[in-house]
Structure formats: structure tokens, C-alpha cells
Design a protein around this motif. Structure first.
Motif, PDB file in Angstrom:
ATOM      1  N   UNK A  30       0.812  -1.224   0.000  1.00  0.00           N
ATOM      2  CA  UNK A  30       0.000   0.000   0.000  1.00  0.00           C
ATOM      3  C   UNK A  30       0.842   1.269   0.000  1.00  0.00           C
ATOM      4  N   UNK A  31       1.999   1.240   0.638  1.00  0.00           N
ATOM      5  CA  UNK A  31       2.861   2.421   0.673  1.00  0.00           C
ATOM      6  C   UNK A  31       3.522   2.728  -0.668  1.00  0.00           C
ATOM      7  N   UNK A  32       3.367   1.847  -1.650  1.00  0.00           N
ATOM      8  CA  UNK A  32       3.850   2.138  -3.001  1.00  0.00           C
ATOM      9  C   UNK A  32       2.847   2.987  -3.786  1.00  0.00           C
ATOM     10  N   UNK A  33       1.668   3.190  -3.222  1.00  0.00           N
ATOM     11  CA  UNK A  33       0.657   3.996  -3.892  1.00  0.00           C
ATOM     12  C   UNK A  33       1.165   5.417  -4.118  1.00  0.00           C
ATOM     13  N   UNK A  34       1.124   5.855  -5.367  1.00  0.00           N
ATOM     14  CA  UNK A  34       1.645   7.176  -5.715  1.00  0.00           C
ATOM     15  C   UNK A  34       1.408   7.438  -7.196  1.00  0.00           C
ATOM     16  N   UNK A  35       1.667   8.676  -7.584  1.00  0.00           N
ATOM     17  CA  UNK A  35       1.734   9.029  -9.001  1.00  0.00           C
ATOM     18  C   UNK A  35       3.181   8.832  -9.434  1.00  0.00           C
ATOM     19  N   UNK A  36       3.391   7.995 -10.421  1.00  0.00           N
ATOM     20  CA  UNK A  36       4.736   7.655 -10.864  1.00  0.00           C
ATOM     21  C   UNK A  36       5.072   8.452 -12.127  1.00  0.00           C
TER      22      UNK A  36
ATOM     23  N   UNK B 227      -0.485   4.689  -9.634  1.00  0.00           N
ATOM     24  CA  UNK B 227      -0.415   3.328  -9.114  1.00  0.00           C
ATOM     25  C   UNK B 227      -1.095   3.317  -7.754  1.00  0.00           C
ATOM     26  N   UNK B 228      -2.101   2.475  -7.603  1.00  0.00           N
ATOM     27  CA  UNK B 228      -2.830   2.360  -6.344  1.00  0.00           C
ATOM     28  C   UNK B 228      -2.798   0.908  -5.893  1.00  0.00           C
ATOM     29  N   UNK B 229      -2.278   0.697  -4.689  1.00  0.00           N
ATOM     30  CA  UNK B 229      -2.185  -0.643  -4.119  1.00  0.00           C
ATOM     31  C   UNK B 229      -3.156  -0.714  -2.945  1.00  0.00           C
TER      32      UNK B 229
END
Length: 121
Positions: free
Chosen positions: A87-93, A117-119
Motif C-alpha cells: 500500500x505504501x507504493x501507492x503514488x503518481x509515478x 499506481x494504487x495498491x
């Protein structure tokens, strides 16, 4: 004029995988470094992974062992394979590249528009 177009983002469950792509187009002579950055709400943009034209790679500590960056120099494209997503990888890449254009004298920084990217379960 240069365009960096990202693709591959989306919604994935924790533990899942996604593959991001970023293709550069335009009057490009050479691309030095290509990187992936990410930014979450309320946080600064951070470097996730980078790769030079010679293949030197580095990663931020939080993604080591889970993400893999690669590039196809013939296609001016960089990829980010993301496994074991959290979940902490959720971000705009965002994709970034140092590019030398036709008739230019120096490399310049160019950025893509970003892919989300949404986890989440």
C-alpha cells in the motif's frame, strides 16, 4: 519537441505486480539517464529507480528486491517492473529523462505526465 508517455499504472491488490513503461519520442539524438520518480499526497517527489545509458542502475532502499528497472535504447523506452506491491507504493509515478535533442548543445531534463499506481485491497 519531446514527449515522454507513461503507461501501465492501475489498481492492484497488495502483493500484486504492475509493469510501467515510458516511451520518449521526438528529435532525439541521445538519452543519458532515465528514471522513475513517485509522489504521494503530502509528500515530496522521490527517486524510485534510475538507469544510465551504460546500464548503471540504482534504487531507493524501500523498493530494492521488489522493483526492477530496465531500458530499451533502440525504442527510447524505460520500464519499471514492480512486484510484491505494498500500500505504501501507492503514488503518481513519473518518468524522467536527460535528453539531447537534434541541434541542441546540452542534455535537458524532460518529464512525463505521470501514471497512477494504487495498491489496495
Amino acid at each position: 519537441q519531446v514527449q515522454l508517455v507513461e503507461s501501465g499504472g492501475g489498481l492492484v491488490q497488495p502483493g500484486g505486480s504492475l509493469r510501467l513503461s515510458c516511451a520518449a519520442s521526438g528529435s532525439i539524438i541521445s538519452i543519458n539517464r532515465m528514471d522513475w520518480y513517485r509522489q504521494s499526497p503530502g509528500k515530496e517527489r522521490e527517486l524510485v529507480a534510475g538507469i544510465t545509458s551504460g546500464g548503471r542502475i540504482d534504487y531507493t532502499d524501500s523498493v530494492k528486491g521488489r522493483f526492477t528497472i530496465s531500458r530499451d535504447n533502440a525504442k527510447n523506452t524505460v520500464y519499471l517492473q514492480m512486484n510484491s506491491l505494498k500500500p505504501e507504493d501507492t503514488a503518481l509515478y513519473y518518468c524522467h529523462a536527460d535528453i539531447l535533442l537534434y541541434l541542441a548543445y546540452t542534455y535537458r531534463d524532460y518529464w512525463g505526465q505521470g501514471t497512477q499506481v494504487t495498491v489496495s485491497s
